[in-house]
Scaffold this active site. Structure first.
Site, PDB file in Angstrom:
ATOM      1  N   HIS A 462       0.710  -1.156   0.154  1.00  0.00           N
ATOM      2  CA  HIS A 462       0.165  -0.195  -0.131  1.00  0.00           C
ATOM      3  C   HIS A 462       0.711   1.234   0.116  1.00  0.00           C
ATOM      4  O   HIS A 462       0.385   2.077  -0.658  1.00  0.00           O
ATOM      5  CB  HIS A 462      -0.884   0.088   1.289  1.00  0.00           C
ATOM      6  CG  HIS A 462      -2.074  -0.982   1.235  1.00  0.00           C
ATOM      7  ND1 HIS A 462      -2.787  -1.229   2.095  1.00  0.00           N
ATOM      8  CD2 HIS A 462      -2.755  -1.275  -0.157  1.00  0.00           C
ATOM      9  CE1 HIS A 462      -4.051  -1.984   1.627  1.00  0.00           C
ATOM     10  NE2 HIS A 462      -3.786  -2.134   0.367  1.00  0.00           N
ATOM     11  N   GLU A 699       7.612 -11.481 -29.644  1.00  0.00           N
ATOM     12  CA  GLU A 699       8.185 -11.715 -28.087  1.00  0.00           C
ATOM     13  C   GLU A 699       8.783 -12.966 -27.808  1.00  0.00           C
ATOM     14  O   GLU A 699       9.056 -13.168 -26.778  1.00  0.00           O
ATOM     15  CB  GLU A 699       6.632 -11.307 -27.367  1.00  0.00           C
ATOM     16  CG  GLU A 699       5.422 -12.194 -27.788  1.00  0.00           C
ATOM     17  CD  GLU A 699       4.164 -11.667 -27.296  1.00  0.00           C
ATOM     18  OE1 GLU A 699       4.053 -11.196 -26.017  1.00  0.00           O
ATOM     19  OE2 GLU A 699       3.302 -12.315 -27.845  1.00  0.00           O
ATOM     20  N   ASP A 723       7.759  -9.662 -22.646  1.00  0.00           N
ATOM     21  CA  ASP A 723       7.880 -11.243 -22.755  1.00  0.00           C
ATOM     22  C   ASP A 723       9.296 -11.370 -23.629  1.00  0.00           C
ATOM     23  O   ASP A 723      10.023 -12.562 -23.424  1.00  0.00           O
ATOM     24  CB  ASP A 723       6.855 -11.657 -23.355  1.00  0.00           C
ATOM     25  CG  ASP A 723       5.764 -12.332 -22.726  1.00  0.00           C
ATOM     26  OD1 ASP A 723       6.189 -12.452 -21.491  1.00  0.00           O
ATOM     27  OD2 ASP A 723       4.537 -12.253 -22.967  1.00  0.00           O
ATOM     28  N   CYS A 770       5.733  -2.103 -28.377  1.00  0.00           N
ATOM     29  CA  CYS A 770       4.676  -2.004 -27.450  1.00  0.00           C
ATOM     30  C   CYS A 770       4.789  -2.670 -26.107  1.00  0.00           C
ATOM     31  O   CYS A 770       4.022  -2.446 -25.221  1.00  0.00           O
ATOM     32  CB  CYS A 770       3.563  -2.699 -28.243  1.00  0.00           C
ATOM     33  SG  CYS A 770       3.600  -4.430 -28.282  1.00  0.00           S
TER      34      CYS A 770
END
Length: 837
Positions: A462, A699, A723, A770
């Protein structure tokens, strides 16, 4: 049927909550959003909007109104006054907005009364606490004795993740649909509870492989049992799984390195780090700052001794302290909502539930009865519950121990008259703490506190979430050595690199301050020029586009200067639903996004799912190594119905808008040919022969190394660096111990990028990136130098990447990229790009 109105300062949030809650109710459910003001995009609430929403859902059964915070309550109260003599009862609920709306919708959809719907909403956080394993947090209310059963059955739980909110809602809705009193228990668990309560059903904690013991009495007892058995046979709408999803394993944190000059190991438990020492942790929130270190607080120590009063007086003191803590938590929640957003502030709703947690209160009150002081009783109870959290297997649940201790600290502080530690930070500085609690983060004033460094914590804690929301640079998980830094000592905190340098030399301080100033000027200038076309200084065009994961992000991307969409992740259409989206639904969503882009290009990636990213509508058998298994195109070539439906929808929209299609996880030419055949069949099925560029994600190293052969059969490549790095470096992306292998532009990966570009150029194809590295300005410069002509990233990163590109000559970027191919490390490679900015 009871109507429901959701009131929020954010119009988008209110509509999102309504969309989520509507999934839990019947088709006839009257559910309205009343978010924002009459001025688009402005946070606030409007009594007139609330009044109109209440009037639209009003029925003889009444209306439940849920609100987020602050002025939402006042607007709702005023709206009720404006209704005047409008027939029908309106109840304003204090329930948590999201969870309450979901629970209320399930109850209202099942025909519950207004009182029952309000009670379900009020108990919603206890339902969530049960799913997270908070001890005692979701104990159901005492049930009236059940009448003798007329029918009963043992029902197996066979959906992968058990009775979470959605399948539990279906269970409750089914039970409510019959004239019968239905009770349910988990075999081997506690006593039966009423099945008309969503909270009760979720609180059972039923998981895959458990058995539900269901009994019913009344005129339709047999029918409701049969209906519930049929529902279970379908996996409660989630589908039947072969086995549950794998449980995450807690990562083992490597000891942090402490260095002066060249890195060297140093015992965390030693004295204060020497001047110039560099401590390494987890980069949790970006940015670089220099300032004095200020220790927030020490450990949550036992309270001071004193003579105990009589048990009744001590219990009264504890009750008053809990009320004081509740007020403080609500104040922090409202403060953080105003500074960082309501989503981050919702963390404190769980803290409010902990104040009523039987696992904390019962042992504390028992200890007081036995003669303990109130503060010591609550301190011991908090420590015990926190220890139970730390003993859980899931790392994310282990981190919730900090929340328990935060609540314990508040209550004990109220009992002893202690001050908030955060309030002591009256000067500008960098906070040093063992672990930062949500309350600490909320209390920190960004005008004074400039950075955060902690001994413990991860990027998912958190504290990290709040630090990013508050734009405070942060490095977490540094180890105990950071606590030895002397109070007031000047430190340099680098949230990009995940380092803290103690008493840095003057020239290092000066460089860091200049770096921060440059970054701020760059951000301001980048936003001002965001809508200019992406290009290098000499005019070489580099399209800067956005990665999207939902339809709602399209307009925001355009606003931030995105020149189109380079990656639309279509998984959002399949998530959390038991049935596959129809072709019409997919086409409608794609058309909505394309329309928002207003003629800008849209690259749609076909479904990228697998055993590592399971979908309820596409159950898959478990795999020993799902990252090397049936995922992406491999899966949809097995399920050609899914691929065909997607391609038909894409073709329908391509007839009207500039759309491209992209295939994930491609490794071979045969896979491309097979997908081409499915596309041609989709063209034949639809009769649409619209232009449609056909590309693949690179990838898998095999695709990069054979790019020259693959390029003859596709129109473009888009490099998925996340990846590609994982597979090239043989380092699983979620493994924190391998972070160094996964960070930055690894030279080996850059070589694969260069190989891909060369293969594409041989056939006149273009190449984009990307993955996350596309949004890192130094890496973006290197990609441009390697010949990449499109960069796709999170929308918020578009302005700064454009600004970085327009500041470099392509020839310089090319020279830096060629040197990066020969670099020894990712850090050295990235530095070559950064040197041009």
């Amino acid at each position: 049927m009871v109507g429901i109105v959701v009131v929020s300062h954010s119009e988008a949030l209110a509509e999102g909550v309504v969309a989520l809650a509507r999934e839990m109710g019947s088709a006839e459910l009257a559910l309205e959003a009343a978010g924002g003001t009459d001025e688009p995009g402005v946070l606030g609430t409007s009594a007139e909007k609330v009044q109109a929403a209440v009037e639209r859902v009003m029925s003889p059964d009444g209306v439940l109104v849920l609100m987020d915070l602050g002025s939402a309550l006042m607007s709702a109260e005023f709206a009720v006054e404006l209704l005047g003599d409008t027939p029908g009862k309106v109840v304003l609920s204090e329930a948590p907005l999201v969870e309450g709306a979901v629970a209320a919708a399930a109850a209202a959809g099942g025909g519950a009364s207004l009182e029952e719907v309000a009670a379900e909403a009020r108990g919603a956080l206890a339902m969530k606490s049960s799913q997270l394993g908070v001890p005692g947090a979701a104990a159901p209310a005492l049930e009236a004795p059940a009448p003798p059963a007329d029918a009963e059955a043992s029902i197996p739980v066979r959906n992968a993740i058990g009775l979470h909110a959605r399948p539990a809602a279906r269970f409750v809705e089914t039970a409510r649909g019959f004239d019968a009193d239905v009770r349910v228990a988990k075999a081997g668990g506690g006593p039966p509870v009423g099945a008309r309560s969503l909270t009760n059903v979720v609180a059972l904690g039923a998981r895959f492989g458990d058995t539900l013991v269901v009994s019913a009495s009344g005129p339709q007892a047999s029918e409701v049992i049969a209906a519930l058995e049929e529902l279970a046979d379908e996996g409660f709408g989630d589908g039947v799984a072969a086995q549950p999803p794998p449980r995450p394993v807690a990562p083992v944190r490597s000891p942090p390195s402490v260095s002066v000059g060249a890195p060297r190991e140093q015992d965390d438990r030693g004295g204060p780090p020497e001047a110039g020492a560099v401590l390494t942790g987890v980069p949790a929130s970006a940015g670089v700052v220099v300032g004095p270190a200020h220790h927030l607080h020490g450990a949550f120590a036992p309270p001071p001794e004193r003579a105990a009063e009589d048990p009744e007086s001590e219990q009264e003191r504890l009750g008053e302290a809990i009320a004081t803590a509740r007020t403080a938590i609500e104040r922090d929640r409202d403060t953080l909502a105003a500074r960082a957003g309501k989503a981050e502030a919702a963390i404190f709703n769980a803290h409010l539930v902990l104040l009523e947690d039987e696992a904390l209160l019962e042992p504390a009150y028992r200890a007081i009865e036995a003669g303990a002081r109130a503060e010591r009783a609550f301190y011991d109870a908090a420590q015990e519950v926190a220890a139970r959290y730390r003993a859980l297997e899931e790392p994310l649940l282990q981190e919730r121990a900090a929340d328990v201790l935060d609540v314990g600290r508040r209550v004990v502080s109220a009992l002893t008259g202690g001050d908030s530690d955060s309030a002591r930070l009256a000067v500008e500085g960098i906070v040093i703490a063992g672990e930062l609690t949500p309350a600490d983060a909320a209390a920190l004033d960004p005008a004074k506190v400039i950075g955060i460094a902690t001994a413990h914590g991860t990027a998912t804690a958190h504290a990290a979430i709040l630090a990013r929301a508050l734009a405070l640079p942060a490095v977490l998980g540094i180890g105990e050595g950071v606590l030895a830094i002397e109070d007031g000592m000047t430190v340099l905190l680098d949230g990009d690199q995940g380092t803290v340098q103690v008493d840095p030399p003057a020239d290092v301080r000066r460089e860091a301050s200049e770096r921060r100033e440059r970054a701020e000027r760059r951000r301001i200038q980048a936003r001002e020029r965001a809508h200019e076309l992406g290009a290098t200084r000499d005019g070489t065009r580099i399209e800067v586009v956005a990665n999207l994961g939902s339809a709602k992000e399209a307009a925001r991307a355009v606003e931030l200067g995105a020149e189109g969409v380079g990656l639309l992740r279509t998984e959002f259409l399949f998530l959390d639903r038991a049935e596959l989206p129809s072709e019409d639904e997919q086409a409608a969503t794609l058309r909505e996004i394309a329309t928002a882009l207003d003629g800008r290009p849209l690259v749609v990636r076909t479904l990228d799912a697998g055993a590592d990213k399971p979908l309820p509508a596409l159950p898959m058998p478990p795999e020993a190594n799902p990252f090397l298994g049936v995922r992406g195109l491999r899966l949809t070539l097995e399920r050609t119905d899914v691929l065909t439906s997607q391609l038909r929808a894409i073709l329908r929209v391509a007839a009207e808008h500039p759309i491209k299609v992209m295939l994930p996880m491609v490794a071979t030419l045969d896979e491309i040919r097979a997908a081409r055949a499915v596309l041609e069949q989709a063209r034949a099925d639809t009769g649409i022969d619209a232009p449609l560029e056909f590309g693949i994600m690179v990838e898998v190293p095999a695709a990069a190394l054979t790019a020259a052969r693959l390029a003859a059969h596709v129109d473009f490549f888009s490099l998925g660096t996340n990846d590609l790095t994982q597979y090239t470096m043989a380092a699983e992306r979620g493994n924190e111990r391998l972070a160094a292998l996964l960070t930055g532009p690894q030279p080996a990966v850059l070589r694969l990028v260069a190989e891909t570009v060369a293969g594409a150029r041989a056939h006149g194809r273009w190449v984009g990136v990307c993955g996350e590295l596309a949004g890192d300005p130094p890496s973006a410069v290197l990609f441009a130098g390697l010949g990449v002509t499109e960069l796709s990233m999170a929308p918020a990163l578009v302005p700064e990447v454009k600004e970085a590109l327009r500041g470099v000559e392509l020839a310089d970027a090319r020279a830096a990229a060629l040197k990066a191919l020969e670099a020894d490390t990712a850090v050295a490679a990235r530095a070559l790009g950064a040197a041009l900015l």
